[in-house]
Design a protein around this motif. Sequence first.
Motif, PDB file in Angstrom:
ATOM      1  N   PHE A  15       0.829  -1.217   0.000  1.00 25.15           N
ATOM      2  CA  PHE A  15       0.000   0.000   0.000  1.00 25.15           C
ATOM      3  C   PHE A  15       0.861   1.263   0.000  1.00 25.15           C
ATOM      4  CE2 PHE A  15      -2.810  -3.220   1.647  1.00 25.15           C
ATOM      5  CZ  PHE A  15      -3.985  -2.958   0.969  1.00 25.15           C
ATOM      6  N   ASN A  37      -3.921   0.600  -3.334  1.00 22.99           N
ATOM      7  CA  ASN A  37      -3.535  -0.806  -3.212  1.00 22.99           C
ATOM      8  C   ASN A  37      -2.643  -1.146  -4.400  1.00 22.99           C
ATOM      9  OD1 ASN A  37      -3.323  -3.571  -3.077  1.00 22.99           O
ATOM     10  ND2 ASN A  37      -5.527  -3.942  -2.741  1.00 22.99           N
ATOM     11  N   THR A 194      -6.390  -1.558   5.811  1.00 24.94           N
ATOM     12  CA  THR A 194      -5.605  -2.256   4.788  1.00 24.94           C
ATOM     13  C   THR A 194      -5.014  -3.523   5.381  1.00 24.94           C
ATOM     14  OG1 THR A 194      -3.630  -0.991   5.415  1.00 24.94           O
ATOM     15  CG2 THR A 194      -4.968  -0.111   3.611  1.00 24.94           C
TER      16      THR A 194
END
Lengths: 392, 392
Positions: A15, A37, A194
């Motif tokens: 990320f 991403n 994430t």
Amino acid sequence: MSLDRDKGVTAPAGFTAAGIAAGIKDSGNLDLALVVNEGPNDSAAAVFTTNKVKAAPVLWSQQVLKEGRLRAVVLNSGGANACTGPEGFQDTHATAEKVADVLECGAIEVAVCSTGLIGERLPMDAVLSGVDAAKAALKSDTQAGLNAATAVMTTDSRPKQSWKAHEQGWSIGGFVKGAGMLAPNLATMLAVITTDADVDKGTLDAALRKATAKTFDCLDVDGGTSTNDTVLAMASGASGIKPGADEFVALLTEVCWDLVRQLQGDAEGVTKEIFVTVQGTRSDQDAMVVGRIIAEDNLVKTALFGSDPNWGRIAMALGRAPVDIDPDLLSIVINGIRVMDKGTRGEDRAGADLSGREVTIVVDFGLGDGAATILTTDLSHAYVEENSAYSS
Amino acid sequence: MSLDRDKGVTAPAGFTAAGIAAGIKDSGNLDLALVVNEGPNDSAAAVFTTNKVKAAPVLWSQQVLKEGRLRAVVLNSGGANACTGPEGFQDTHATAEKVADVLECGAIEVAVCSTGLIGERLPMDAVLSGVDAAKAALKSDTQAGLNAATAVMTTDSRPKQSWKAHEQGWSIGGFVKGAGMLAPNLATMLAVITTDADVDKGTLDAALRKATAKTFDCLDVDGGTSTNDTVLAMASGASGIKPGADEFVALLTEVCWDLVRQLQGDAEGVTKEIFVTVQGTRSDQDAMVVGRIIAEDNLVKTALFGSDPNWGRIAMALGRAPVDIDPDLLSIVINGIRVMDKGTRGEDRAGADLSGREVTIVVDFGLGDGAATILTTDLSHAYVEENSAYSS
């Protein structure tokens, strides 16, 4: 290994992020965030506000998330883009197109979140040039994650991040913003989570729903459910490790809980962090309903602001709940003191010391096995001050 | 002929009243009231709190009112006698027996009302000797009615009375107390209404339910519904005049509305008297639900305290209502300015001048013919101050 609040969305592998000052806020503070991403996977899931009046970015992101995959999410503070009509929706669409353009992907792979005043159009020149600046600033380091967490702040007094690694070599990180309008079924709140675990979109979606039900859904500061609430999760798979579904849910819940505790601790005007546990109801759902009624009651909240263990107001509040109640079986324990015992006065309320910041209320219905805990705060002068002076 | 706020329960013929200091309150203020129907008729009706946690005097009076006739009602401030178990119920019973004793009637003809702190037993020596003192003080003059209205005050800043005569020669008078915990389906509120009209118990009961549905039920200051709420009506028939059912309901509604306006105007910490009208919903019931959600929303209430026509918070609040909503049809008018027009921004909010004490909000759903108006107040520093400092 404990939770690390100094790291966030960029701590998991795969990320990048940025937080920049696009000029949406007059103050010149950071106001636009981008989280990307970088793969190899692109699984994504989200839960949204249940409010029937939904902001344009929510309407857009709900459509986009149907695919279960995302390249990026762009977020802005300084304007909610809610109640802005078809023009507001076009603004959201144009923002997603712009992000898709700079990342060389499709707009369908870009979610959008906004927070701030309802009913005003966004300054689109600032937003679009801000996307260019954010793209240029994308990095995978800790500072980049912190910048993104900072750029979404409104009345928040500090950025709120959390990160935790699993011993198998994968991790989950995230940030959240929100300080008021925090309520049932998500707060006014934007959260981005994430992970570098290798989880498919179905697993991610199911895990996010389980985790938010036990965390974000249990926070109720003032009964307000915003037009913009969004909790969004993205999985890169960059660790190459595929965790078991249960252990993934467990770690995700842990990170979400830590984010929720930070929301509670930074709620507008908070002087008490209150945990309302309701048990002995006919069902968990009943306990949740009762917990929220107590958590939203202004007479209970002002009494707690005054450090007054006024259990009569708790009894009054719960008596309004549309659930089975036998008043003669009710007990209430405040910070360990059983002030109400089976329908009548118990120990002396003066024994309940509420001088500290944390207050624990346990209400027992004596009817069944239902239980739930709601997190809330008190109603203080500072809450009134912030919310009468600040247009949000 | 207009409403007279200087007269109350003793203005209709056939009633005596008293308000005395029984020593229930440490302050030495008036704290016990007695209102006696001297006949010739003894019709009575009442509506009570919907809270499932009911105070002992409510449980007692509900039983007594099943007969539809009353000789007297005794009321005390200084203690709610709620959550006091079987002992608390015995205290209420003993109070009714004492009144029956001094009035030479049956306890079944005596209603009891209490208001004050929940969870504490009443000082029964003071109550019982107070009944003797009240009996000795019973009079039919204006001062006696005012004394009774004063003796039920808790955080009220002033006694609240209303009286109006019908041109046919009968009249309705009453008093009410209540300042906080004012909410759906009655406020924390005790009201006694008297009339010298010749109405039977069935007519009186039906009229009271119609009148309270359009008055007391439309006041929602903070969502709290108390353990003790009671609105009680007694008819002496002393005028010898039997009004038509419709004209009786009309005048009763007028008196109740005047009492409710006084509750709104004296609510804890009030700086704005707010009228929330919801229209265009599928049903009146939907409009009532939406109006209450707006009236109870702390973000709306604090914005109004700040004189901020923040319509976005109104849109946010109503989006939580469990009713049909089409966001694209919603309009919001604040003090005459259409700030939201069919789902998006309308006129400049700056045009809505909220500097005065009265604020009118009209929300139009554009879906049907449903409509309702809720009366509420703002959420101010003074509300927080009073409710964090005062145990009630």
